[in-house]
Design a protein around this motif. Structure first.
Motif, PDB file in Angstrom:
ATOM      1  N   ASN A   5      10.405  21.112  -6.596  1.00  0.00           N
ATOM      2  CA  ASN A   5      10.385  20.137  -6.525  1.00  0.00           C
ATOM      3  C   ASN A   5      10.268  19.032  -7.244  1.00  0.00           C
ATOM      4  O   ASN A   5      11.721  18.149  -6.717  1.00  0.00           O
ATOM      5  CB  ASN A   5       8.908  19.804  -5.609  1.00  0.00           C
ATOM      6  CG  ASN A   5       8.672  20.832  -4.662  1.00  0.00           C
ATOM      7  OD1 ASN A   5      10.264  20.704  -4.110  1.00  0.00           O
ATOM      8  ND2 ASN A   5       8.087  20.520  -4.201  1.00  0.00           N
ATOM      9  N   HIS A   6      10.033  19.066  -8.301  1.00  0.00           N
ATOM     10  CA  HIS A   6      10.295  17.743  -9.417  1.00  0.00           C
ATOM     11  C   HIS A   6      11.448  18.091 -10.035  1.00  0.00           C
ATOM     12  O   HIS A   6      12.309  17.241 -10.943  1.00  0.00           O
ATOM     13  CB  HIS A   6       8.968  17.774 -11.084  1.00  0.00           C
ATOM     14  CG  HIS A   6       9.307  19.140 -11.647  1.00  0.00           C
ATOM     15  ND1 HIS A   6      10.484  19.322 -12.937  1.00  0.00           N
ATOM     16  CD2 HIS A   6       9.265  20.294 -11.346  1.00  0.00           C
ATOM     17  CE1 HIS A   6      10.192  20.051 -13.417  1.00  0.00           C
ATOM     18  NE2 HIS A   6       9.471  21.221 -12.552  1.00  0.00           N
ATOM     19  N   TRP A   7      12.961  19.476 -10.301  1.00  0.00           N
ATOM     20  CA  TRP A   7      13.722  19.251 -10.282  1.00  0.00           C
ATOM     21  C   TRP A   7      14.697  18.437  -8.702  1.00  0.00           C
ATOM     22  O   TRP A   7      15.521  17.555  -9.001  1.00  0.00           O
ATOM     23  CB  TRP A   7      14.457  20.336 -10.228  1.00  0.00           C
ATOM     24  CG  TRP A   7      16.606  20.630 -10.364  1.00  0.00           C
ATOM     25  CD1 TRP A   7      16.759  20.540 -11.813  1.00  0.00           C
ATOM     26  CD2 TRP A   7      16.943  20.457  -9.861  1.00  0.00           C
ATOM     27  NE1 TRP A   7      18.199  20.365 -11.316  1.00  0.00           N
ATOM     28  CE2 TRP A   7      18.143  20.511 -10.634  1.00  0.00           C
ATOM     29  CE3 TRP A   7      17.011  20.432  -8.127  1.00  0.00           C
ATOM     30  CZ2 TRP A   7      19.541  20.280  -9.804  1.00  0.00           C
ATOM     31  CZ3 TRP A   7      18.657  20.759  -7.682  1.00  0.00           C
ATOM     32  CH2 TRP A   7      19.562  20.787  -8.595  1.00  0.00           C
ATOM     33  N   ASN A   9      13.136  16.146  -6.769  1.00  0.00           N
ATOM     34  CA  ASN A   9      13.505  14.661  -7.329  1.00  0.00           C
ATOM     35  C   ASN A   9      14.520  13.774  -8.541  1.00  0.00           C
ATOM     36  O   ASN A   9      14.779  13.133  -8.552  1.00  0.00           O
ATOM     37  CB  ASN A   9      11.864  14.202  -7.283  1.00  0.00           C
ATOM     38  CG  ASN A   9      11.112  14.444  -6.451  1.00  0.00           C
ATOM     39  OD1 ASN A   9      11.443  14.644  -5.317  1.00  0.00           O
ATOM     40  ND2 ASN A   9       9.655  14.582  -7.186  1.00  0.00           N
ATOM     41  N   PHE A  10      14.401  14.825  -9.970  1.00  0.00           N
ATOM     42  CA  PHE A  10      14.985  14.324 -10.489  1.00  0.00           C
ATOM     43  C   PHE A  10      16.765  13.989  -9.942  1.00  0.00           C
ATOM     44  O   PHE A  10      17.550  13.309 -10.857  1.00  0.00           O
ATOM     45  CB  PHE A  10      15.098  14.838 -11.622  1.00  0.00           C
ATOM     46  CG  PHE A  10      15.878  15.371 -12.818  1.00  0.00           C
ATOM     47  CD1 PHE A  10      16.317  14.519 -13.920  1.00  0.00           C
ATOM     48  CD2 PHE A  10      16.896  16.894 -12.847  1.00  0.00           C
ATOM     49  CE1 PHE A  10      17.094  13.992 -15.130  1.00  0.00           C
ATOM     50  CE2 PHE A  10      18.189  16.691 -13.607  1.00  0.00           C
ATOM     51  CZ  PHE A  10      18.155  14.966 -15.039  1.00  0.00           C
ATOM     52  N   ASP A  70       5.840  25.094  -9.997  1.00  0.00           N
ATOM     53  CA  ASP A  70       6.634  22.959 -10.198  1.00  0.00           C
ATOM     54  C   ASP A  70       4.954  22.349 -11.298  1.00  0.00           C
ATOM     55  O   ASP A  70       4.791  21.023 -11.160  1.00  0.00           O
ATOM     56  CB  ASP A  70       6.033  22.601  -8.759  1.00  0.00           C
ATOM     57  CG  ASP A  70       7.151  21.425  -8.252  1.00  0.00           C
ATOM     58  OD1 ASP A  70       7.494  21.388  -9.540  1.00  0.00           O
ATOM     59  OD2 ASP A  70       8.157  22.099  -6.819  1.00  0.00           O
ATOM     60  N   LYS A  73       6.006  20.555 -15.826  1.00  0.00           N
ATOM     61  CA  LYS A  73       7.185  19.877 -15.833  1.00  0.00           C
ATOM     62  C   LYS A  73       7.810  19.327 -16.485  1.00  0.00           C
ATOM     63  O   LYS A  73       8.637  18.752 -17.216  1.00  0.00           O
ATOM     64  CB  LYS A  73       6.943  18.350 -14.523  1.00  0.00           C
ATOM     65  CG  LYS A  73       6.333  18.588 -13.177  1.00  0.00           C
ATOM     66  CD  LYS A  73       5.703  17.577 -12.643  1.00  0.00           C
ATOM     67  CE  LYS A  73       5.587  17.239 -11.269  1.00  0.00           C
ATOM     68  NZ  LYS A  73       4.753  18.273 -11.131  1.00  0.00           N
ATOM     69  N   ASP A  94       8.702  15.495 -18.559  1.00  0.00           N
ATOM     70  CA  ASP A  94       9.297  16.125 -17.333  1.00  0.00           C
ATOM     71  C   ASP A  94      10.920  15.692 -17.830  1.00  0.00           C
ATOM     72  O   ASP A  94      11.022  14.846 -18.577  1.00  0.00           O
ATOM     73  CB  ASP A  94       8.246  14.825 -16.916  1.00  0.00           C
ATOM     74  CG  ASP A  94       8.761  13.085 -16.533  1.00  0.00           C
ATOM     75  OD1 ASP A  94       9.692  13.387 -16.992  1.00  0.00           O
ATOM     76  OD2 ASP A  94       7.046  12.897 -16.325  1.00  0.00           O
ATOM     77  N   ASN A 158       7.257   7.466  -4.557  1.00  0.00           N
ATOM     78  CA  ASN A 158       6.278   8.300  -6.007  1.00  0.00           C
ATOM     79  C   ASN A 158       4.393   8.118  -6.155  1.00  0.00           C
ATOM     80  O   ASN A 158       4.000   6.734  -6.235  1.00  0.00           O
ATOM     81  CB  ASN A 158       6.822   8.519  -6.929  1.00  0.00           C
ATOM     82  CG  ASN A 158       8.006   8.985  -7.063  1.00  0.00           C
ATOM     83  OD1 ASN A 158       8.361  10.293  -6.738  1.00  0.00           O
ATOM     84  ND2 ASN A 158       8.977   7.907  -8.351  1.00  0.00           N
ATOM     85  N   TYR A 201      12.944   5.510  -7.509  1.00  0.00           N
ATOM     86  CA  TYR A 201      13.333   6.441  -7.964  1.00  0.00           C
ATOM     87  C   TYR A 201      13.755   5.872  -8.700  1.00  0.00           C
ATOM     88  O   TYR A 201      14.059   7.094  -9.443  1.00  0.00           O
ATOM     89  CB  TYR A 201      14.450   7.127  -6.552  1.00  0.00           C
ATOM     90  CG  TYR A 201      15.362   6.012  -5.999  1.00  0.00           C
ATOM     91  CD1 TYR A 201      14.933   5.413  -5.164  1.00  0.00           C
ATOM     92  CD2 TYR A 201      16.039   5.246  -7.206  1.00  0.00           C
ATOM     93  CE1 TYR A 201      15.769   4.487  -4.862  1.00  0.00           C
ATOM     94  CE2 TYR A 201      17.180   4.226  -7.037  1.00  0.00           C
ATOM     95  CZ  TYR A 201      16.728   3.662  -5.566  1.00  0.00           C
ATOM     96  OH  TYR A 201      17.463   3.411  -4.830  1.00  0.00           O
TER      97      TYR A 201
END
Length: 370
Positions: A5-7, A9-10, A70, A73, A94, A158, A201
């Motif tokens: 998920n953090h990818w 978002n990135f 996940d 990070k 991250d 976030n 974001y």
């Protein structure tokens, strides 16, 4: 291949900031699952690093990788010729922070994002103090118990996990990597009484000032990376801000409805609300049928329901936990003492009965959209 998920978002933020996959002259950032799969297959990650995925490389054979897990990070550096964990170097804590640092492919003169045992004890102690402090203000806790993540409009996306609230202040009040405080008293410094309650974001913070508690916490916003923090008041109090976010979330696919709502904010000359208004102007218009379809699709988004306070009916909550997790009475009782208890996970469409069940027993809940 399931990407963390953090990818996800990135990459959404990366594509807003950059028009090319090549950054810093020679760094290639892989922008979709197909590009990642191609490197994963070509360089035999399945054989050598099956639990990691490549996210970027340089022109010299070095590759940045992240874990499929996940919970981890960090961005790691290795090379296509030495795909083994023992050769990893930590590039950054991250992906978003790595992007802010303009994708360096070396870790020289940089402390790894690891705390000493003494620092960890101090960090946990300060986190506990901060949690006890915000526990005095129900409006703050209510804000986090029902959040609205709104993409692409400069609005909050976030939110902190309350029992890890101090970690959310990293990059604003302090810098973990440099092990230094960023708080100061000069104009433009981040103030000790400020608390970041959400970010968008671009990592722009939304924050309150503990000195404003009698006014029920006006909410401020500041643009990140401007060199100085310039607070812009965006709501008279935190309850008003939450109500505005709720309304915007409900109208998120209705361009005309949003423009009508935001007109009163933008005509005030508020720099933040002007930015939101301009972002809405750039939205595509959708017919009512398309809006309903988008809302219907979002109902199937994964969500989690957490018990954050079991309330007055302790034994009834214990009985629910016992039945749900097939625990012994002692195990369920022990689980009920946790600060944050996962009670339900599934499509957002189906979580309401769990929320109602818990709230009818006097428990407080938090909903997290995944």
């Amino acid at each position: 291949m399931k990407l963390p998920n953090h990818w996800q978002n990135f990459i959404k933020i990366f594509q807003k900031k950059f028009n090319s996959e090549i950054v810093s002259d020679s760094i290639r950032v892989f922008q979709d699952e197909e590009a990642i799969k191609e490197r994963f297959t070509t360089h035999q990650f399945e054989t050598y690093l099956p639990y990691y995925i490549p996210v970027a490389d340089d022109s010299g054979g070095q590759v940045a990788v992240i874990s499929k897990n996940d919970e981890d990070k960090k961005v790691y550096l290795t090379s296509y010729g030495t795909l083994e964990e023992k050769y990893f170097k930590i590039l950054d804590r991250d992906l978003l922070h790595w992007m802010q640092r303009k994708f360096p492919f070396d870790n020289e003169d940089k402390q790894e994002n690891e705390l000493t045992a003494e620092q960890q004890v101090a960090f946990e102690s300060e986190n506990k103090r901060l949690i006890e402090q915000i526990g005095q203000f129900p409006s703050l806790l209510n804000f986090w118990n029902q959040t609205y993540s709104i993409e692409n409009l400069c609005l909050p996306e976030n939110f902190p996990v309350v029992d890890q609230l101090l970690a959310f202040q990293d990059g604003y009040a302090f810098n973990t990597i440099a092990s230094k405080s960023l708080i100061g008293e000069k104009e433009g410094d981040f103030k000790e009484s400020w608390l970041v309650i959400a970010s968008n974001y671009f990592a722009d913070p939304f924050f309150i000032d503990f000195n404003d508690s009698e006014e029920n916490f006006p909410v401020y916003f500041a643009f990140h990376g401007a060199g100085k923090w310039k607070p812009i008041k965006v709501a008279d109090n935190i309850d008003t801000f939450q109500n505005v976010l709720r309304t915007i979330f409900e109208l998120r696919y209705d361009k005309n409805g949003l423009l009508s709502l935001l007109t009163e904010f933008s005509i005030s000359g508020n720099e933040f609300w002007d930015e939101v208004y301009q972002n809405v102007l750039e939205m595509p218009e959708m017919a009512e049928e398309e809006q309903n379809e988008m809302i219907s699709d979002s109902d199937w988004q994964e969500a989690e329901v957490y018990i954050t306070d079991i309330g007055p009916n302790k034994m009834k909550i214990v009985s629910l936990l016992k039945a749900k997790y097939r625990l012994s009475g002692a195990e369920a009782l022990q689980m009920s003492k946790e600060a944050r208890i996962l009670y339900h996970k599934g499509p957002k469409k189906w979580i309401h009965s769990s929320v109602k069940e818990l709230e009818n027993l006097g428990a407080q809940v938090a909903i997290v959209i995944l």
